[in-house]
Write a protein that holds these residues in place. Sequence first.
Motif, short mmCIF file in Angstrom:
data_model
loop_
_atom_site.label_atom_id
_atom_site.label_comp_id
_atom_site.label_asym_id
_atom_site.label_seq_id
_atom_site.Cartn_x
_atom_site.Cartn_y
_atom_site.Cartn_z
N MET A 66 37.75 39.30 30.15
CA MET A 66 38.23 37.93 30.06
C MET A 66 37.25 36.98 30.71
SD MET A 66 41.27 37.84 32.92
CE MET A 66 41.53 36.10 32.73
N LYS A 67 37.41 35.70 30.39
CA LYS A 67 36.48 34.73 30.95
C LYS A 67 37.15 33.96 32.09
CE LYS A 67 32.60 33.54 28.28
NZ LYS A 67 31.71 32.47 27.88
N VAL A 68 36.33 33.65 33.09
CA VAL A 68 36.80 32.82 34.20
C VAL A 68 35.79 31.71 34.43
CG1 VAL A 68 38.03 34.71 35.34
CG2 VAL A 68 35.65 34.25 35.93
N THR A 69 36.23 30.67 35.15
CA THR A 69 35.33 29.59 35.54
C THR A 69 35.04 29.73 37.03
OG1 THR A 69 36.29 28.15 33.88
CG2 THR A 69 35.01 27.10 35.62
N LEU A 70 33.78 29.82 37.34
CA LEU A 70 33.36 29.95 38.74
C LEU A 70 33.03 28.56 39.27
CD1 LEU A 70 30.98 33.02 38.25
CD2 LEU A 70 33.30 33.04 39.17
N ARG A 71 33.80 28.11 40.23
CA ARG A 71 33.57 26.79 40.84
C ARG A 71 33.31 26.98 42.32
NH1 ARG A 71 35.61 22.98 37.34
NH2 ARG A 71 37.19 23.72 35.91
N GLY A 72 32.56 26.07 42.86
CA GLY A 72 32.37 26.10 44.32
C GLY A 72 30.96 25.80 44.76
N LEU A 73 30.00 25.94 43.87
CA LEU A 73 28.61 25.64 44.21
C LEU A 73 28.08 24.58 43.25
CD1 LEU A 73 27.14 29.21 44.88
CD2 LEU A 73 28.34 27.70 46.45
N GLY A 74 28.80 23.49 43.10
CA GLY A 74 28.35 22.47 42.18
C GLY A 74 28.88 22.71 40.77
N LEU A 75 27.96 22.77 39.81
CA LEU A 75 28.37 22.89 38.40
C LEU A 75 29.22 24.13 38.17
CD1 LEU A 75 25.05 21.95 36.63
CD2 LEU A 75 27.20 20.69 36.48
N PRO A 76 30.29 24.02 37.37
CA PRO A 76 31.07 25.20 37.04
C PRO A 76 30.30 26.12 36.11
CG PRO A 76 31.88 23.30 35.83
CD PRO A 76 30.81 22.80 36.73
N VAL A 77 30.58 27.40 36.24
CA VAL A 77 29.90 28.42 35.42
C VAL A 77 30.96 29.29 34.79
CG1 VAL A 77 28.32 30.38 35.45
CG2 VAL A 77 27.90 28.44 36.98
N GLU A 78 30.86 29.48 33.48
CA GLU A 78 31.77 30.38 32.79
C GLU A 78 31.21 31.80 32.88
OE1 GLU A 78 34.20 27.59 32.37
OE2 GLU A 78 34.70 29.36 31.18
N ALA A 79 32.09 32.76 33.08
CA ALA A 79 31.61 34.13 33.25
C ALA A 79 32.64 35.12 32.73
CB ALA A 79 31.33 34.42 34.73
N PHE A 80 32.13 36.27 32.24
CA PHE A 80 33.01 37.39 31.91
C PHE A 80 33.42 38.08 33.20
CE2 PHE A 80 32.78 37.27 27.39
CZ PHE A 80 31.53 36.76 27.09
N ALA A 81 34.68 38.42 33.30
CA ALA A 81 35.19 39.06 34.51
C ALA A 81 36.02 40.27 34.13
CB ALA A 81 36.04 38.08 35.31
N PRO A 82 36.14 41.23 35.04
CA PRO A 82 36.92 42.43 34.73
C PRO A 82 38.37 42.08 34.41
CG PRO A 82 35.61 42.77 36.70
CD PRO A 82 35.49 41.33 36.35
N ALA A 83 38.97 42.89 33.59
CA ALA A 83 40.36 42.67 33.23
C ALA A 83 41.27 42.93 34.42
CB ALA A 83 40.75 43.57 32.05
N LYS A 84 40.88 43.86 35.27
CA LYS A 84 41.73 44.19 36.41
C LYS A 84 41.77 43.00 37.37
CE LYS A 84 41.08 49.19 36.25
NZ LYS A 84 40.09 49.28 35.15
N ALA A 85 42.98 42.58 37.68
CA ALA A 85 43.17 41.35 38.43
C ALA A 85 42.53 41.40 39.81
CB ALA A 85 44.67 41.06 38.57
N PHE A 86 42.64 42.56 40.47
CA PHE A 86 42.12 42.61 41.84
C PHE A 86 40.61 42.37 41.87
CE2 PHE A 86 42.15 43.47 46.24
CZ PHE A 86 40.94 44.09 46.52
N LEU A 87 39.91 43.03 40.98
CA LEU A 87 38.45 42.87 40.95
C LEU A 87 38.07 41.41 40.72
CD1 LEU A 87 37.20 45.94 38.86
CD2 LEU A 87 36.83 45.50 41.28
N ARG A 88 38.84 40.76 39.88
CA ARG A 88 38.53 39.39 39.50
C ARG A 88 38.93 38.41 40.61
NH1 ARG A 88 41.59 39.68 35.37
NH2 ARG A 88 43.29 38.42 36.17
#
Lengths: 293, 574
Positions: free
Chosen positions: B1-23
């Motif tokens: 699944m895809k997530v949005t990584l925010r926190g260091l300026g511009l947001p970045v879209e990324a593929f992340a593991p399906a398992k919730a804990f890892l993500r």
Amino acid sequence: MAAFLTSIIPVFDEGPLLLTSVTSILGQSFKDFELLIIADGATPRTLAVLETLTDPRIRIIHQANAGLSTARNRGMAEAKGAWITFLDADDSRPPWAFAEIARAAETAPDLILCPGVVREERGTFKPFFDQETFEAIAAVPQDLRRLALALQPQSANKVVSRQFLDRTGLRFPDGLFFEDLLFHLGAVLQADSIAVLEVPAFCYIRRFQRAQITSTSGRLRLDSIAVVRLALDHFADLAFAKGLAEPVLNACQTFLAWNESRCGHMQRAEFRLALATMKRLVDPRWQALWETP
Amino acid sequence: MKVTLRGLGLPVEAFAPAKAFLREDSLWRLRTHYGPALAARTLAPSGLALDVGAGFGAFALPFARTFPGWRVLAFEPDPECFADLVRNAPDNVLPLPIAVGGSDDAPEDPEAVRACLLRGEDPTALLPRRTFYRHATDHGYMQREPLEGGLALDCPVLAADLLDVLQPNLLKLIAPQTDALILQALAHVPLDHILGESWNPLRWADACHPSLPGRRETWVPLAGPGLTGLRHVPEPSDYRPGLDVIVPMLNAQEMIIECVGGVLWGADDDTRVTVIDRGSTDQSCACIDYAFAHDPRVRLLRHDGPTLASTRNWGRLHSDRSHIAFVDPSDLPGRLLFARAFELAMQTGAEIVQAPCHLATPHETGFHETPDDQSGHDLSPEAHRHAFLEMTCHLARPTGLPALAPRIGRRVYRRDVLDRRGIWFPEHLAAHDDLAFQLMTLHQVLDLPVLEGTSYGIRARPAPPPEADVQVLEALRLALLRGLDEGWPDLADLWSCMARTITQVAGRLPPERKPGFVTAAAELWALAARALPAPGAPPVIAPRVAELEARLADLPPSAACLHLQASGTWLRAR
């Protein structure tokens, strides 16, 4: 050619610590700025550090010591940028701050508000004190202006356009400490449009070895009453016309309560007396609202 | 699944593991650790970052996007996370499916591995492979030892000591079993930035000591409630990191060697004992010379000050260390007490840290295990015990200030706090200066870390002579004035301490001294009670207080406060 953005940093007796702010500004990924340092009667050890700064984007303006308000006002008068920001000498901005501000400026707002982080004296990090209010703004954007009045009146969390300043004449109250509240209320009330960043754009750094005005327990706290009086009188018409009188007063009451709690025990009696006097003299519309439970 | 990584300026879209804990675990860490830590820093335009325990790239991706001039080597042995990391990685991130190990994981050809790393290539083919076990439910966790129900995985391993060839500028560390090894391996590398999270006891000096190359700006909190963690911000300071233990000495030949030896137990070169001789006429100085002449951690100075307070202050003025303690030469610091207290101070950033204490028996010789804690500090049932190196610690409120026997020796103070808040031992007090110091210092903090697993032994000391004992009122007056001035919100402890102290001193004064003391104490109480909300006065002074309160009834509180400030009545209770 005028820079896109002016960063105003007043300095007084920070000595080498002023490099905290200067280094963070010079390290911005967005490069189109001028750094305006107001040497507000700076001490010799601070002047010695200023002499080491060679970046051509830095301008240093000297004046006799007159306080943060006057120093920032001087900075606004001298600024050449289309956008103006403020930073205390011992605080910093993350490297992405100006880039984010420049992106937000594309919609040409009058005012840009920025969340921040705080580094506590023990070295821990947490979101700045008003993070929940920023989250509320994100959740309910139609309440932006009302909620923005409740943000911390921290000068580093706002960016104003040159045009906005020219149109409104907004300034900091000369000669007074706890000066941020008046500027904050004036900016939020008078801005035609407001943009809000989603990421932190400043870092407020608390240090054991630095005395901060905001930690004093003495008579300086009485200045907060004068600042509130100025703000309430100056913005009464606008606040009541826009239906924002209650959040303005709430912001002032929160500010005053915080200041009273930080007074020494004996100064608290003086503070309450001064506050009671101010309440009798302020615009009567506020008096009525103050008495409303 | 895809997530949005925010926190260091511009947001970045990324593929992340399906398992919730890892993500979610990684997103949380970006939001609470990496983002704020980097928000407070300025980085060079270019550099090399090592991301150990990269996951799917929650740090590497936004970092690489925000700092395009930097390269990131992202180490991640978990195959599921690595697959997403590869999909996500921009040009300036090199994903490596490698675990970092110890010296047992040395490759056959270390130089070939080094050369490969220097070329910016993946050295996987040159590395030994080891079996790791992935936790059955906590999927982000892998370890070398077999895990019941765990999934065995075969991973290439890079020995940590090969990392130094890379000369990284930034280290992001999520490596629960090898974080200490990695820090040691990079001890000679000019690292400017260290961040991440730790699960094991790490030592401050291994990561942040000023003798190590680079800026070493560090934020690596310990996982969990987060009392401790590695932290360091290289800013201008009047002090160098270290602990100075001030020991004023006067005819202490029987005990001084044991005392100094106890302070030094387990302490490294950042700890110094400053013994200040106040004019001993016995063999005290000879004892110091005999036992510690060749120990660079001990120095012997001489000071002819009028009071013990003066000598303590003088010792502080001659110290350049970031932390300070004040020890009586008859006391017995327990096993590793000051070594660990200083480490705890550095890992919490706290204004004050303390150890438990106990009353030492006459034949106690020190270096003992922890006896029952008689320090009276507030350890509530809900207090969380944190692992701290081989000991434990917890956070306590500074309540229950004991009357007399202030026990300041068991505390380590931050020097910048004392200096900034102008807290000194009152020079003019011949006794009870430590009581004033304790009252003023403990009211500066909301809480303080308490070390467990060792104890500070206090030997009973004779009461001061009466003409000095009565100066307890001056000590209390000074604390009261500070409380008034600083607006201390909670004065219950101070009143309680005043009541107990006045009662105890009154109880041991000779008959000819008592009436004058009672009068002076009552006046102090009545004035303070006029200025502040107060409980009932202790019985020994209550009648006199009632009489004085009647006389002061029509005066405003400010009048009482002014008189407290202006009067020196309580220096000498008549």
